[in-house]
Design a protein around this motif. Structure first.
Motif, PDB file in Angstrom:
ATOM      1  N   ARG A 256      -3.259   8.780  21.163  1.00  0.00           N
ATOM      2  CA  ARG A 256      -4.251   8.906  19.216  1.00  0.00           C
ATOM      3  C   ARG A 256      -3.792   8.966  18.433  1.00  0.00           C
ATOM      4  NH1 ARG A 256      -9.285  11.892  18.512  1.00  0.00           N
ATOM      5  NH2 ARG A 256      -8.788  12.656  16.069  1.00  0.00           N
ATOM      6  N   ARG A 257      -2.059   9.383  18.442  1.00  0.00           N
ATOM      7  CA  ARG A 257      -0.754   9.466  17.936  1.00  0.00           C
ATOM      8  C   ARG A 257      -0.539   8.213  18.173  1.00  0.00           C
ATOM      9  NH1 ARG A 257       3.223  13.809  19.118  1.00  0.00           N
ATOM     10  NH2 ARG A 257       4.907  12.107  20.569  1.00  0.00           N
ATOM     11  N   VAL A 258      -0.526   7.398  18.635  1.00  0.00           N
ATOM     12  CA  VAL A 258      -0.447   5.828  18.530  1.00  0.00           C
ATOM     13  C   VAL A 258      -0.951   5.164  17.902  1.00  0.00           C
ATOM     14  CG1 VAL A 258       0.143   3.944  20.038  1.00  0.00           C
ATOM     15  CG2 VAL A 258       1.127   6.155  21.037  1.00  0.00           C
ATOM     16  N   ILE A 259      -2.048   5.445  18.202  1.00  0.00           N
ATOM     17  CA  ILE A 259      -3.537   4.599  17.764  1.00  0.00           C
ATOM     18  C   ILE A 259      -3.335   4.618  15.334  1.00  0.00           C
ATOM     19  CG2 ILE A 259      -5.884   4.834  17.150  1.00  0.00           C
ATOM     20  CD1 ILE A 259      -6.269   4.536  19.739  1.00  0.00           C
ATOM     21  N   ILE A 260      -3.045   6.691  15.279  1.00  0.00           N
ATOM     22  CA  ILE A 260      -3.279   7.029  14.108  1.00  0.00           C
ATOM     23  C   ILE A 260      -1.517   5.934  13.039  1.00  0.00           C
ATOM     24  CG2 ILE A 260      -2.808   9.076  12.677  1.00  0.00           C
ATOM     25  CD1 ILE A 260      -4.724  10.364  14.368  1.00  0.00           C
ATOM     26  N   THR A 261      -0.690   6.515  14.231  1.00  0.00           N
ATOM     27  CA  THR A 261       0.586   5.995  13.857  1.00  0.00           C
ATOM     28  C   THR A 261       0.495   4.797  13.307  1.00  0.00           C
ATOM     29  OG1 THR A 261       1.141   7.460  15.260  1.00  0.00           O
ATOM     30  CG2 THR A 261       2.921   5.454  13.881  1.00  0.00           C
ATOM     31  N   VAL A 262      -0.031   3.922  14.659  1.00  0.00           N
ATOM     32  CA  VAL A 262      -0.344   2.124  13.980  1.00  0.00           C
ATOM     33  C   VAL A 262      -1.594   2.184  13.235  1.00  0.00           C
ATOM     34  CG1 VAL A 262      -0.863   0.363  15.020  1.00  0.00           C
ATOM     35  CG2 VAL A 262       0.010   1.497  16.335  1.00  0.00           C
ATOM     36  N   THR A 263      -2.405   2.195  12.539  1.00  0.00           N
ATOM     37  CA  THR A 263      -3.009   2.577  11.319  1.00  0.00           C
ATOM     38  C   THR A 263      -3.128   2.592  10.580  1.00  0.00           C
ATOM     39  OG1 THR A 263      -5.064   3.106  12.660  1.00  0.00           O
ATOM     40  CG2 THR A 263      -5.514   3.346  10.937  1.00  0.00           C
ATOM     41  N   ALA A 264      -2.168   3.800  10.235  1.00  0.00           N
ATOM     42  CA  ALA A 264      -0.758   4.090   8.724  1.00  0.00           C
ATOM     43  C   ALA A 264       0.157   2.857   8.816  1.00  0.00           C
ATOM     44  CB  ALA A 264      -0.845   5.905   8.850  1.00  0.00           C
ATOM     45  N   ILE A 265       0.573   2.448   9.250  1.00  0.00           N
ATOM     46  CA  ILE A 265       1.706   1.378   9.038  1.00  0.00           C
ATOM     47  C   ILE A 265       1.142   0.676   8.671  1.00  0.00           C
ATOM     48  CG2 ILE A 265       3.610   0.103  10.166  1.00  0.00           C
ATOM     49  CD1 ILE A 265       3.784   2.245  11.841  1.00  0.00           C
ATOM     50  N   ILE A 266      -0.138  -0.196   9.533  1.00  0.00           N
ATOM     51  CA  ILE A 266      -1.101  -1.483   8.409  1.00  0.00           C
ATOM     52  C   ILE A 266      -0.852  -1.086   7.349  1.00  0.00           C
ATOM     53  CG2 ILE A 266      -3.054  -3.007   9.054  1.00  0.00           C
ATOM     54  CD1 ILE A 266      -3.174  -2.183  12.011  1.00  0.00           C
ATOM     55  N   CYS A 267      -1.743  -0.051   6.765  1.00  0.00           N
ATOM     56  CA  CYS A 267      -2.527   0.131   5.525  1.00  0.00           C
ATOM     57  C   CYS A 267      -0.704   0.273   4.599  1.00  0.00           C
ATOM     58  CB  CYS A 267      -2.828   1.830   5.630  1.00  0.00           C
ATOM     59  SG  CYS A 267      -5.066   1.968   6.362  1.00  0.00           S
ATOM     60  N   ALA A 268       0.028   0.698   4.411  1.00  0.00           N
ATOM     61  CA  ALA A 268       1.252   1.266   4.422  1.00  0.00           C
ATOM     62  C   ALA A 268       2.005  -0.814   3.729  1.00  0.00           C
ATOM     63  CB  ALA A 268       2.195   2.065   4.716  1.00  0.00           C
ATOM     64  N   LEU A 269       1.686  -1.143   5.030  1.00  0.00           N
ATOM     65  CA  LEU A 269       2.083  -2.812   4.550  1.00  0.00           C
ATOM     66  C   LEU A 269       1.411  -3.243   3.862  1.00  0.00           C
ATOM     67  CD1 LEU A 269       4.068  -3.631   8.421  1.00  0.00           C
ATOM     68  CD2 LEU A 269       4.559  -3.688   6.612  1.00  0.00           C
ATOM     69  N   LEU A 270      -0.146  -3.112   4.383  1.00  0.00           N
ATOM     70  CA  LEU A 270      -0.956  -3.759   3.488  1.00  0.00           C
ATOM     71  C   LEU A 270      -0.936  -4.223   2.103  1.00  0.00           C
ATOM     72  CD1 LEU A 270      -4.635  -3.327   5.022  1.00  0.00           C
ATOM     73  CD2 LEU A 270      -3.328  -5.715   4.762  1.00  0.00           C
ATOM     74  N   GLU A 271      -0.486  -2.625   1.681  1.00  0.00           N
ATOM     75  CA  GLU A 271      -0.878  -2.344   0.713  1.00  0.00           C
ATOM     76  C   GLU A 271       0.682  -2.932  -0.177  1.00  0.00           C
ATOM     77  OE1 GLU A 271       0.623  -0.255  -3.409  1.00  0.00           O
ATOM     78  OE2 GLU A 271       1.252  -0.542  -1.372  1.00  0.00           O
ATOM     79  N   ILE A 272       1.620  -2.508   0.506  1.00  0.00           N
ATOM     80  CA  ILE A 272       3.371  -3.133   0.051  1.00  0.00           C
ATOM     81  C   ILE A 272       3.504  -4.643   0.140  1.00  0.00           C
ATOM     82  CG2 ILE A 272       5.960  -2.902   0.626  1.00  0.00           C
ATOM     83  CD1 ILE A 272       5.702  -0.715   1.157  1.00  0.00           C
ATOM     84  N   VAL A 273       3.459  -5.084   0.821  1.00  0.00           N
ATOM     85  CA  VAL A 273       3.135  -7.554   1.484  1.00  0.00           C
ATOM     86  C   VAL A 273       1.633  -7.290   0.143  1.00  0.00           C
ATOM     87  CG1 VAL A 273       2.568  -8.817   2.731  1.00  0.00           C
ATOM     88  CG2 VAL A 273       3.583  -6.804   3.694  1.00  0.00           C
ATOM     89  N   ASP A 274       1.362  -6.937  -0.657  1.00  0.00           N
ATOM     90  CA  ASP A 274       0.461  -7.347  -1.466  1.00  0.00           C
ATOM     91  C   ASP A 274       1.358  -7.670  -2.789  1.00  0.00           C
ATOM     92  OD1 ASP A 274      -1.981  -7.746   0.615  1.00  0.00           O
ATOM     93  OD2 ASP A 274      -2.940  -7.734  -1.528  1.00  0.00           O
ATOM     94  N   THR A 275       2.604  -6.255  -2.999  1.00  0.00           N
ATOM     95  CA  THR A 275       2.966  -6.345  -4.001  1.00  0.00           C
ATOM     96  C   THR A 275       4.085  -7.592  -4.718  1.00  0.00           C
ATOM     97  OG1 THR A 275       2.988  -3.679  -3.643  1.00  0.00           O
ATOM     98  CG2 THR A 275       4.443  -4.634  -5.734  1.00  0.00           C
ATOM     99  N   THR A 276       4.313  -8.333  -2.956  1.00  0.00           N
ATOM    100  CA  THR A 276       5.353  -9.326  -3.579  1.00  0.00           C
ATOM    101  C   THR A 276       5.058 -10.885  -2.807  1.00  0.00           C
ATOM    102  OG1 THR A 276       6.429  -8.424  -1.497  1.00  0.00           O
ATOM    103  CG2 THR A 276       7.057  -7.854  -3.174  1.00  0.00           C
ATOM    104  N   ILE A 277       3.680 -10.713  -2.046  1.00  0.00           N
ATOM    105  CA  ILE A 277       3.301 -12.514  -1.358  1.00  0.00           C
ATOM    106  C   ILE A 277       2.606 -13.035  -2.158  1.00  0.00           C
ATOM    107  CG2 ILE A 277       0.370 -10.692  -0.798  1.00  0.00           C
ATOM    108  CD1 ILE A 277       1.148 -12.279   2.191  1.00  0.00           C
ATOM    109  N   VAL A 278       2.340 -12.538  -3.582  1.00  0.00           N
ATOM    110  CA  VAL A 278       1.181 -13.205  -4.410  1.00  0.00           C
ATOM    111  C   VAL A 278       2.699 -14.077  -5.282  1.00  0.00           C
ATOM    112  CG1 VAL A 278      -0.814 -11.689  -5.079  1.00  0.00           C
ATOM    113  CG2 VAL A 278       1.155 -11.422  -6.307  1.00  0.00           C
ATOM    114  N   ASN A 279       3.506 -13.525  -6.095  1.00  0.00           N
ATOM    115  CA  ASN A 279       5.056 -14.299  -6.048  1.00  0.00           C
ATOM    116  C   ASN A 279       4.935 -15.572  -5.937  1.00  0.00           C
ATOM    117  OD1 ASN A 279       4.991 -11.250  -7.215  1.00  0.00           O
ATOM    118  ND2 ASN A 279       6.862 -10.832  -6.432  1.00  0.00           N
ATOM    119  N   VAL A 280       5.259 -15.989  -4.749  1.00  0.00           N
ATOM    120  CA  VAL A 280       5.087 -17.578  -4.261  1.00  0.00           C
ATOM    121  C   VAL A 280       4.149 -18.477  -4.437  1.00  0.00           C
ATOM    122  CG1 VAL A 280       7.162 -16.624  -2.550  1.00  0.00           C
ATOM    123  CG2 VAL A 280       4.656 -16.814  -2.321  1.00  0.00           C
ATOM    124  N   ALA A 281       3.026 -17.760  -5.050  1.00  0.00           N
ATOM    125  CA  ALA A 281       2.059 -18.634  -5.154  1.00  0.00           C
ATOM    126  C   ALA A 281       1.106 -18.715  -6.457  1.00  0.00           C
ATOM    127  CB  ALA A 281       0.191 -17.819  -4.425  1.00  0.00           C
TER     128      ALA A 281
END
Length: 525
Positions: free
Chosen positions: A12-37
């Motif tokens: 349960r803890r592993v699933i929650i941790t993975v979910t939260a990290i996916i969300c944090a990564l989604l948010e931050i990656v989207d800050t810089t991913i558009v720069n090259v496009a």
């Protein structure tokens, strides 16, 4: 105890941790991913460079407005519901961004995506930390820190790969499957703490929300657009600066006088939080400022592709990932956060000074490797200690409020860093160019020989004598421009490093945990 009850175990803890990290990564990656496009978007949507810049600005404004309100919104709607709703908004807006047919349509959806994304960062930090028992919360903070530090680095190479092999809408479409999975996992596994009663509609601080949105939205606009709009020679920059100042004044007045403030400013009476907030700001300046310079230098001066310059930062991110758990353990064993932060700042200075020394118009890829590993170690030594120092003496609800402040200040620090670096580079470019041109005397035999050599080279390629001479002068001008740009990048690197070096004495003066073990149950958000 409310926080204890949220501790999870096993899968349960592993699933929650993975979910939260996916969300944090989604948010931050989207800050810089558009720069090259941005170039592809501009051509595809028929926009100007100034208009397409709004794709980045709108997202940042949405982010910065929502972050300080996350603690209050979690209370109003329940953390799980608010978190799930934020993922849904982020995911739907990702689809709408990819489908946009005009530039302003894309900008609107990017702003809404930023509003959804802002919550993902702060709330995923809370969820990860509270899912771990107190003795393992240093590790929880390290795991969360990976997303925050690695995210900005993953954006450019991932964006470069997608743009080269597919088309720009796919940088938004990749969020959709991850968003759907994260939403389902959140609804299934994440639990909400028991909050006090919700605020009645008449008690909601509507004016606080309005003043906050106006103040930070205007400030973010000034920072993002200032250089392009020629700063205070532009009417819109002057108006938004005045709006930001008045918005901030009325926001502070409202929050200190209203019975039920949207952002609890009184929590800043805590000395450690004040120091942590300032350090978060400086860390944002360094993290985003240096992440901004390197791709710019490698692409503009060294002629690398977006993908190549993005990949350059990956070893540093991996080094940070490798170091994070060790730093988490050191804090748990009672190593003073101040010493770790001072060490991180020294490492950042070494990295910056190293960059200053190796930059030339044709630096090799290998020259960056060790320098960037030093940056990776420095960032690992900064992130967890700064966060734990800021939140170490807060309790209960104050932890969420404190984390919102540090999160917002890291974002604003990033904006100040990028705006400062952009302005500095533009100004120093002009200074170095005129300085170099003044040293080129047309009557100097060396200069004459160089131009004659270039003329012969172009004549050998079939150009007429006059055209070859003109092309020779253009090539000489280009090499002057290139040299001026490199000198500007060198200075920007050096001054960023000096900023961190100057902060070290102040960090060492901070009172913190007197060598005792930190109870990370209260030190984390």
């Amino acid at each position: 105890m409310q926080q204890q009850s949220l501790v999870e175990y096993g899968s349960r803890r592993v699933i929650i941790t993975v979910t939260a990290i996916i969300c944090a990564l989604l948010e931050i990656v989207d800050t810089t991913i558009v720069n090259v496009a941005l170039n592809d978007m501009r051509g595809n949507l028929g926009a100007t460079m100034a208009e397409v810049g709004w794709v980045v600005t709108a997202y940042a404004i949405g982010n910065v407005i929502i972050v300080p309100m996350t603690s209050w919104l979690s209370q109003q709607f329940g953390r799980r519901n608010y978190f799930a709703a934020s993922i849904v908004i982020f995911t739907i807006c990702s689809f709408l961004c990819g489908n946009a047919t005009g530039i302003w349509e894309l900008v609107l959806f990017r702003f809404l995506q930023g509003l959804g994304g802002g919550a993902l960062l702060v709330t995923s930090q809370t969820i990860i930390t509270e899912s771990y028992p107190p003795e393992k919360r240093g590790m929880a903070q390290a795991i969360y820190g990976l997303g925050v530090i690695v995210g900005p680095t993953l954006g450019p190479p991932l964006g470069g790969y997608i743009v080269v092999n597919h088309s720009w809408p796919y940088i938004f479409y990749i969020n959709i499957p991850l968003g759907i999975i994260a939403t389902l996992l959140t609804l299934q596994f994440v639990r909400s703490p028991k909050y006090a009663e919700k605020t009645a509609p008449r008690d909601i601080d509507w004016f606080g929300i309005l003043f906050l949105a106006v103040a930070v939205g205007s400030l973010q606009y000034v920072l993002e657009r200032g250089q392009e709009e020629d700063w205070f020679n532009n009417t819109s920059i002057i108006i938004t600066t005045i709006t930001a100042v008045f918005g901030l004044f009325f926001f502070i007045w409202r929050e200190l006088t209203f019975r039920n403030p949207i952002v609890e400013l009184r929590v800043l009476k805590n000395g450690n939080l004040r120091v942590g907030t300032i350090l978060s700001f400086i860390m944002g300046v360094g993290l985003y400022g240096s992440t901004f310079i390197i791709p710019l230098y490698t692409q503009a001066s060294l002629g690398w592709t977006a993908q190549q310059s993005g990949m350059l930062l990956v070893p540093a991110a991996l080094m940070t990932a490798f170091m994070m758990p060790f730093i988490g353990r050191m804090i748990q064993k009672g190593v003073k956060q101040q010493f770790l932060v001072a060490g991180g700042m020294l490492m950042f200075f070494i990295y910056s000074f190293w960059g200053y020394k190796i930059m030339t118009p044709d630096t090799s890829k290998e020259a960056f490797f060790w320098m960037l590993l030093v940056r990776g170690i420095g960032m690992a030594m900064l992130f967890i200690p700064v966060t734990t120092l800021a939140l170490s003496s807060l309790k209960g609800q104050q932890i969420g409020q404190g984390a919102a402040f540090t999160g917002m200040m890291r974002q604003l620090g990033g904006s100040f860093g990028v705006a400062g670096v952009t302005t500095f580079l533009a100004h120093r470019n002009m200074v170095h160019r005129s300085d170099l041109v003044s040293k080129l005397d047309v009557n100097d035999p060396d200069v004459q020989n160089r131009i004659a050599g270039l003329q012969h080279m172009f004549m050998a390629k079939g150009k007429a004598a006059n055209d070859a001479l003109k092309a020779g002068y253009q090539m000489l001008d280009y090499s002057v421009m290139k040299q001026a740009a490199v000198l500007s990048y060198m200075e920007a690197f050096l001054y960023l490093g000096v900023l961190f070096l100057l902060c070290i004495p102040f960090v060492l003066m901070v009172k913190g945990n007197k060598g005792k073990k930190v109870d990370l149950s209260e030190a984390m958000h």
